[in-house]
Design a protein around this motif. Structure first.
Motif, PDB file in Angstrom:
ATOM      1  N   PRO A  51      30.707  11.397   7.339  1.00 59.67           N
ATOM      2  CA  PRO A  51      31.418  12.353   8.201  1.00 59.67           C
ATOM      3  C   PRO A  51      32.784  12.769   7.665  1.00 59.67           C
ATOM      4  CG  PRO A  51      31.205  10.214   9.278  1.00 59.67           C
ATOM      5  CD  PRO A  51      30.420  10.152   8.016  1.00 59.67           C
ATOM      6  N   LEU A  52      33.399  11.950   6.832  1.00 60.38           N
ATOM      7  CA  LEU A  52      34.711  12.292   6.278  1.00 60.38           C
ATOM      8  C   LEU A  52      34.616  12.971   4.918  1.00 60.38           C
ATOM      9  CD1 LEU A  52      36.664   9.050   7.229  1.00 60.38           C
ATOM     10  CD2 LEU A  52      36.608  11.248   8.445  1.00 60.38           C
ATOM     11  N   LEU A  53      33.637  12.584   4.104  1.00 65.73           N
ATOM     12  CA  LEU A  53      33.520  13.105   2.747  1.00 65.73           C
ATOM     13  C   LEU A  53      32.472  14.206   2.596  1.00 65.73           C
ATOM     14  CD1 LEU A  53      33.711   9.710   0.823  1.00 65.73           C
ATOM     15  CD2 LEU A  53      35.567  11.345   1.247  1.00 65.73           C
ATOM     16  N   GLY A  54      31.596  14.356   3.571  1.00 68.46           N
ATOM     17  CA  GLY A  54      30.527  15.349   3.473  1.00 68.46           C
ATOM     18  C   GLY A  54      29.290  14.769   2.818  1.00 68.46           C
ATOM     19  N   ALA A  55      28.457  15.652   2.280  1.00 66.85           N
ATOM     20  CA  ALA A  55      27.175  15.239   1.705  1.00 66.85           C
ATOM     21  C   ALA A  55      27.261  15.083   0.192  1.00 66.85           C
ATOM     22  CB  ALA A  55      26.098  16.267   2.041  1.00 66.85           C
ATOM     23  N   SER A  56      26.561  14.078  -0.303  1.00 67.41           N
ATOM     24  CA  SER A  56      26.338  13.927  -1.738  1.00 67.41           C
ATOM     25  C   SER A  56      24.867  13.581  -1.907  1.00 67.41           C
ATOM     26  CB  SER A  56      27.239  12.853  -2.343  1.00 67.41           C
ATOM     27  OG  SER A  56      26.878  11.571  -1.874  1.00 67.41           O
ATOM     28  N   CYS A  69      23.382   9.339  -9.562  1.00 70.08           N
ATOM     29  CA  CYS A  69      24.090   9.348  -8.275  1.00 70.08           C
ATOM     30  C   CYS A  69      25.274  10.309  -8.234  1.00 70.08           C
ATOM     31  CB  CYS A  69      24.606   7.945  -7.963  1.00 70.08           C
ATOM     32  SG  CYS A  69      23.300   6.722  -7.809  1.00 70.08           S
ATOM     33  N   ASP A  70      25.598  10.686  -7.023  1.00 69.77           N
ATOM     34  CA  ASP A  70      26.806  11.427  -6.671  1.00 69.77           C
ATOM     35  C   ASP A  70      26.803  12.867  -7.191  1.00 69.77           C
ATOM     36  OD1 ASP A  70      29.162  11.701  -5.273  1.00 69.77           O
ATOM     37  OD2 ASP A  70      30.406  10.804  -6.829  1.00 69.77           O
ATOM     38  N   PHE A  71      25.855  13.639  -6.688  1.00 70.63           N
ATOM     39  CA  PHE A  71      25.764  15.065  -6.987  1.00 70.63           C
ATOM     40  C   PHE A  71      26.183  15.856  -5.755  1.00 70.63           C
ATOM     41  CE2 PHE A  71      23.086  13.089 -10.061  1.00 70.63           C
ATOM     42  CZ  PHE A  71      23.192  13.877 -11.194  1.00 70.63           C
ATOM     43  N   LEU A  72      26.644  17.067  -5.978  1.00 72.31           N
ATOM     44  CA  LEU A  72      27.009  17.980  -4.902  1.00 72.31           C
ATOM     45  C   LEU A  72      26.059  19.166  -4.905  1.00 72.31           C
ATOM     46  CD1 LEU A  72      30.869  18.072  -5.504  1.00 72.31           C
ATOM     47  CD2 LEU A  72      29.616  16.634  -3.874  1.00 72.31           C
ATOM     48  N   ALA A  73      25.822  19.728  -3.730  1.00 69.32           N
ATOM     49  CA  ALA A  73      24.995  20.930  -3.637  1.00 69.32           C
ATOM     50  C   ALA A  73      25.798  22.116  -4.152  1.00 69.32           C
ATOM     51  CB  ALA A  73      24.567  21.153  -2.195  1.00 69.32           C
ATOM     52  N   ARG A 120      29.578  27.777  -0.885  1.00 70.51           N
ATOM     53  CA  ARG A 120      28.427  28.562  -0.432  1.00 70.51           C
ATOM     54  C   ARG A 120      27.296  27.633   0.026  1.00 70.51           C
ATOM     55  NH1 ARG A 120      27.709  31.541  -4.692  1.00 70.51           N
ATOM     56  NH2 ARG A 120      29.050  33.205  -3.927  1.00 70.51           N
ATOM     57  N   ALA A 121      27.045  26.560  -0.709  1.00 66.43           N
ATOM     58  CA  ALA A 121      25.990  25.615  -0.339  1.00 66.43           C
ATOM     59  C   ALA A 121      26.317  24.911   0.972  1.00 66.43           C
ATOM     60  CB  ALA A 121      25.783  24.595  -1.457  1.00 66.43           C
ATOM     61  N   VAL A 122      27.588  24.651   1.219  1.00 66.28           N
ATOM     62  CA  VAL A 122      28.001  24.022   2.476  1.00 66.28           C
ATOM     63  C   VAL A 122      27.826  24.992   3.633  1.00 66.28           C
ATOM     64  CG1 VAL A 122      29.981  23.115   3.740  1.00 66.28           C
ATOM     65  CG2 VAL A 122      29.595  22.394   1.383  1.00 66.28           C
TER      66      VAL A 122
END
Length: 131
Positions: A51-56, A69-73, A120-122
């Motif tokens: 909830p604080l860092l968003g999605a990975s 590990c640890d990719f962003l959209a 944009r992905a967010v």
């Protein structure tokens, strides 16, 4: 909604990819995902939401025991969903109806395009029944 989505994951047999999500920190949920990927014999994408860092995202390629590990959209206007490394280097993955494909080069030309594609992905929800 598919029966698989109701079970907590989305498996696309044609693309040979299964996508699931958790709010657990790494390495929690890895053993369960490894068993699912092995059972389905598919690549697996695990979205981790904080909830604080968003999605990975974490990626497990079919037949591999090594997690990436640890990719962003990241998404181009009207384009496919990409998973780009949160750090400066690593493989880049394109996720679309054809499957999960690894690339060595980035889908963007500079830092500004990287940032714009992540935003944009967010803003454009990436998993509304499609990749």
């Amino acid at each position: 909604m598919s029966a698989n989505t109701a079970d907590g994951f989305y498996a696309d047999r044609e693309a040979s990819v299964v996508v699931t999500a958790t709010s657990c920190d790494r390495p929690l949920f890895f053993p369960e995902c490894e068993a699912l990927a092995q059972f389905l014999q598919m690549d697996l994408v695990l979205m981790r939401f904080d909830p604080l860092l968003g999605a990975s995202f974490d990626v497990l390629m079919a037949g591999s025991q090594n997690w990436l590990c640890d990719f962003l959209a990241w998404r181009r206007e009207g384009g496919d969903l990409w998973l780009v490394p949160a750090q400066a280097s690593g493989p880049y993955f394109c996720l679309n109806e054809s499957g999960l494909e690894a690339f060595e080069g980035a889908p963007y030309a500079n830092g500004s395009e990287r940032y714009t594609g992540i935003i944009r992905a967010v803003e454009a929800r990436s998993f509304e029944g499609r990749f």
